[in-house]
Enzyme design. Sequence first.
Site, PDB file in Angstrom:
ATOM      1  N   GLY A   1      -4.835  12.971   4.326  1.00 46.73           N
ATOM      2  CA  GLY A   1      -5.745  13.865   4.914  1.00 46.73           C
ATOM      3  C   GLY A   1      -7.284  13.575   4.812  1.00 46.73           C
ATOM      4  O   GLY A   1      -7.885  13.804   5.719  1.00 46.73           O
TER       5      GLY A   1
ATOM      6  N   ASN B   1      -6.821  -0.797   8.467  1.00 43.21           N
ATOM      7  CA  ASN B   1      -6.685  -1.557   9.634  1.00 43.21           C
ATOM      8  C   ASN B   1      -5.775  -0.856  10.796  1.00 43.21           C
ATOM      9  O   ASN B   1      -5.666  -0.993  11.730  1.00 43.21           O
ATOM     10  CB  ASN B   1      -6.337  -2.960   9.492  1.00 43.21           C
ATOM     11  CG  ASN B   1      -5.112  -3.038   8.649  1.00 43.21           C
ATOM     12  OD1 ASN B   1      -5.060  -2.944   7.569  1.00 43.21           O
ATOM     13  ND2 ASN B   1      -3.816  -3.575   9.347  1.00 43.21           N
ATOM     14  N   TYR B   2      -4.865   0.301   9.964  1.00 45.41           N
ATOM     15  CA  TYR B   2      -3.926   0.991  10.625  1.00 45.41           C
ATOM     16  C   TYR B   2      -4.323   2.314  11.067  1.00 45.41           C
ATOM     17  O   TYR B   2      -5.239   2.929  10.372  1.00 45.41           O
ATOM     18  CB  TYR B   2      -2.483   0.920  10.115  1.00 45.41           C
ATOM     19  CG  TYR B   2      -1.729   0.090  10.707  1.00 45.41           C
ATOM     20  CD1 TYR B   2      -0.782   0.108  11.693  1.00 45.41           C
ATOM     21  CD2 TYR B   2      -1.531  -1.275   9.828  1.00 45.41           C
ATOM     22  CE1 TYR B   2       0.076  -0.763  12.108  1.00 45.41           C
ATOM     23  CE2 TYR B   2      -0.448  -2.167  10.271  1.00 45.41           C
ATOM     24  CZ  TYR B   2       0.242  -2.128  11.383  1.00 45.41           C
ATOM     25  OH  TYR B   2       1.208  -2.910  11.875  1.00 45.41           O
TER      26      TYR B   2
ATOM     27  N   TYR C   1      -4.512   6.593  -1.395  1.00 45.46           N
ATOM     28  CA  TYR C   1      -5.826   6.825  -0.535  1.00 45.46           C
ATOM     29  C   TYR C   1      -5.861   8.241  -0.068  1.00 45.46           C
ATOM     30  O   TYR C   1      -7.090   8.732  -0.210  1.00 45.46           O
ATOM     31  CB  TYR C   1      -5.620   5.978   0.762  1.00 45.46           C
ATOM     32  CG  TYR C   1      -5.744   4.332   0.465  1.00 45.46           C
ATOM     33  CD1 TYR C   1      -6.787   3.719  -0.077  1.00 45.46           C
ATOM     34  CD2 TYR C   1      -4.509   3.795   0.562  1.00 45.46           C
ATOM     35  CE1 TYR C   1      -6.775   2.305  -0.360  1.00 45.46           C
ATOM     36  CE2 TYR C   1      -4.388   2.458   0.009  1.00 45.46           C
ATOM     37  CZ  TYR C   1      -5.651   1.795  -0.292  1.00 45.46           C
ATOM     38  OH  TYR C   1      -5.639   0.237  -0.278  1.00 45.46           O
TER      39      TYR C   1
ATOM     40  N   ALA D   1       0.768  -1.157  -0.116  1.00 44.74           N
ATOM     41  CA  ALA D   1       0.078  -0.021  -0.023  1.00 44.74           C
ATOM     42  C   ALA D   1       0.706   1.228  -0.044  1.00 44.74           C
ATOM     43  O   ALA D   1       1.795   1.370   0.652  1.00 44.74           O
ATOM     44  CB  ALA D   1      -0.913   0.046   1.253  1.00 44.74           C
ATOM     45  N   PHE D   2       0.592   2.228  -0.836  1.00 44.44           N
ATOM     46  CA  PHE D   2       1.228   3.625  -0.757  1.00 44.44           C
ATOM     47  C   PHE D   2       0.009   4.432  -0.169  1.00 44.44           C
ATOM     48  O   PHE D   2      -0.987   5.066  -0.924  1.00 44.44           O
ATOM     49  CB  PHE D   2       1.249   3.986  -2.159  1.00 44.44           C
ATOM     50  CG  PHE D   2       2.584   3.246  -2.954  1.00 44.44           C
ATOM     51  CD1 PHE D   2       3.453   4.035  -3.461  1.00 44.44           C
ATOM     52  CD2 PHE D   2       2.653   1.939  -3.253  1.00 44.44           C
ATOM     53  CE1 PHE D   2       4.676   3.509  -3.987  1.00 44.44           C
ATOM     54  CE2 PHE D   2       3.520   1.252  -3.791  1.00 44.44           C
ATOM     55  CZ  PHE D   2       4.713   2.046  -4.257  1.00 44.44           C
ATOM     56  N   ASP D   3       0.078   4.460   1.192  1.00 46.06           N
ATOM     57  CA  ASP D   3      -1.013   5.120   1.787  1.00 46.06           C
ATOM     58  C   ASP D   3      -1.438   6.618   1.590  1.00 46.06           C
ATOM     59  O   ASP D   3      -2.707   7.056   1.493  1.00 46.06           O
ATOM     60  CB  ASP D   3      -1.056   4.708   3.435  1.00 46.06           C
ATOM     61  CG  ASP D   3      -1.292   3.310   3.844  1.00 46.06           C
ATOM     62  OD1 ASP D   3      -1.729   2.714   2.903  1.00 46.06           O
ATOM     63  OD2 ASP D   3      -0.757   2.997   4.713  1.00 46.06           O
TER      64      ASP D   3
ATOM     65  N   VAL E   1      -6.086   4.347   8.188  1.00 44.45           N
ATOM     66  CA  VAL E   1      -6.035   3.829   6.824  1.00 44.45           C
ATOM     67  C   VAL E   1      -6.270   2.387   6.943  1.00 44.45           C
ATOM     68  O   VAL E   1      -5.397   1.379   7.232  1.00 44.45           O
ATOM     69  CB  VAL E   1      -4.576   4.260   6.206  1.00 44.45           C
ATOM     70  CG1 VAL E   1      -4.572   3.636   4.756  1.00 44.45           C
ATOM     71  CG2 VAL E   1      -4.322   5.388   6.352  1.00 44.45           C
TER      72      VAL E   1
END
Length: 642
Positions: A306, A382-383, A303, A297-299, A380
């Site tokens: 912000g 689960n984290y 996604y 993932a490139f959070d 994001v």
Amino acid sequence: MSIHIEAITHPLEPLTAGELEQTIAILKREMELDEYYRFTSINLYEPAKEIVLQYKSGDPLEREAFCVLLNNGDGQTYEAIVSISTGKVISWVHVPGVQPSIMVDEMMLCQELVKRDPDMIQALERRGLTDMERIMVDPWSAGHFGHAEEEGRRIVRALSYYRTSEFDNLYARPISGLYALVDLNQMKVLKIVDREIVPLPPLDGNYTADAVGPLRNDVRPLDIVQPQGPSFTVKGHEISWQKWKVRFGFHSREGLVLHTVSYRDQERERPILYRASLSEMVVPYGDPTEPVNRNNAFDAGEYGIGMLANPLELGCDCLGEIRYFDAHFADSLGNIVQINNAICLHEEDFGIGWKHTDWRTGHVEVRRSRRLVLSSISTVGNYEYGFFWYFYQDGSIQFEVKLTGILHTEAIQPDTRYPYGNLIAPQLFAAHHQHFFNIRMDMMIDGINNSVCEVNTVSMDKGPDNPYGNGFYPVTTTFKKESEAIRDLDLRTARYWKFINPHSTNALGDPVGYKLFAGENAYPYAHDDSPLMKRAGFLKHHLYVTPFDREERYASGRYPNQHPGGDGLEHWAKADRNIENTDVVVWYNMGHHHITRPEDWPVMPTAYISFTLKPVGFFDRSPALDVPPSAPKAHGHCQHHQ
């Protein structure tokens, strides 16, 4: 206390809710947008640096918005610059072959779509799961792995979980061996991948206070009280605290952004940073089995940190005399979203700042340290990630990420173990993984033109000048080109990097500067030719330095979602441009290496990773000397003779 800001007092003030509404109305009118267009992001189009630095209170402001739009009908991406001041679209550009970030409503629609799919329902029924209300779906960015279905489509992989009650931990019962591939433009399930039936883990993983059993009864209240209020003042998004001035913004992709950070010294405001923010974060997993082998993932870029910010709660997320700031964004349909209390501002005691006891006279001098804290928290999937900027009385600046939330889990067959993860509960597996954060810092040490040095400590050769073999000294090298500044940490030489202004000197005649003091760090374990590293090649090294370029904002490139690679920081640095005595940008990677453990379940205790910018010759002496002594709370004195 939440602060609502509408008055525009500076060119870097974030867009207000009203300005977002105006931007959307202008786009719809000028471009005649139909129902297929979605607003991926709308943020302030920051004015040129020279405009910002020359701005004086009362000067006219030209307000512009930078917008990314997606057409669901043809799958094409567009960038627009909108002049809010004139009510015109001043730029409209088609950007072919890219996918903008995944939008929040797409994730919600994806969940409902997968739960209605006949093939998915049949696959779940084969597992004895018939109540679709108990099925939860997490859409994961698809990355780019050379599969045919990736080409020309906007896709996600949808992983599913089962809840036996509304209080269950969502990730306690993953439905392993089953996932869906979804086209988000068409909102269509492309295929269901059903590899094997894996029994659900037996435990619910509930972590609520009512479920964990008797709670500790010896935790007494701990309150932080400032009867006279905090020591900072706020005007718009500019904070004045003791000798610091910090302007900040909030961006749909980057989250919290620092602007024009300065420290007052000898009756002048001395700039340190022009802009600093999270450029990208990448979370690669070490599980080589499907589908987790595609979890990269490139959070930020895929996604939006912000957009996923939490509304914060006094006494829970923040403690003390708090000032909150709301954030405003537009959702994909053009509705204005307000995140209440998205940004938290407060002061913290930070222990002893400095102290000395003169053992001959018994005289004691001690000062307590205090820091200003500017923070936000984003969820994001689960984290949870907490992003904290700290400003200290001694002129230091620290950036810290706090990682918590819930591990990504897989159900595995009974009596099974794998080396690339650990059991965290019966039949529940958590893969080892890493979290990398790239921070972009546009330096401005006493002015725009700066240089970057590397400092390595070496041992002296034994000889007449070093008879006992104990001598050592630092060696400083100044980088001239980008290729020289692609560097890694080295504990053996106590390596650090220093940012200096060669045209500004201190009382000793040395260039003023700041150094980067590293904390925890790691290297990625993916091969250089892996799909991950083709897209995130900037992770290969800890430090990069580039000349300032307004278009070079994100280490992963502007559109990392499903991008094959070849864009971003690693690519830009190949130009090998001059970086000496010029306007430089420093890019620093820090990595948290997470070997999973049972103590991380069912919710993970917070892990901390950070770095600090410390003044090195920036001041003529300690800037914390003038911190006043604290008032004693009992008999005795904080400043006394024995």
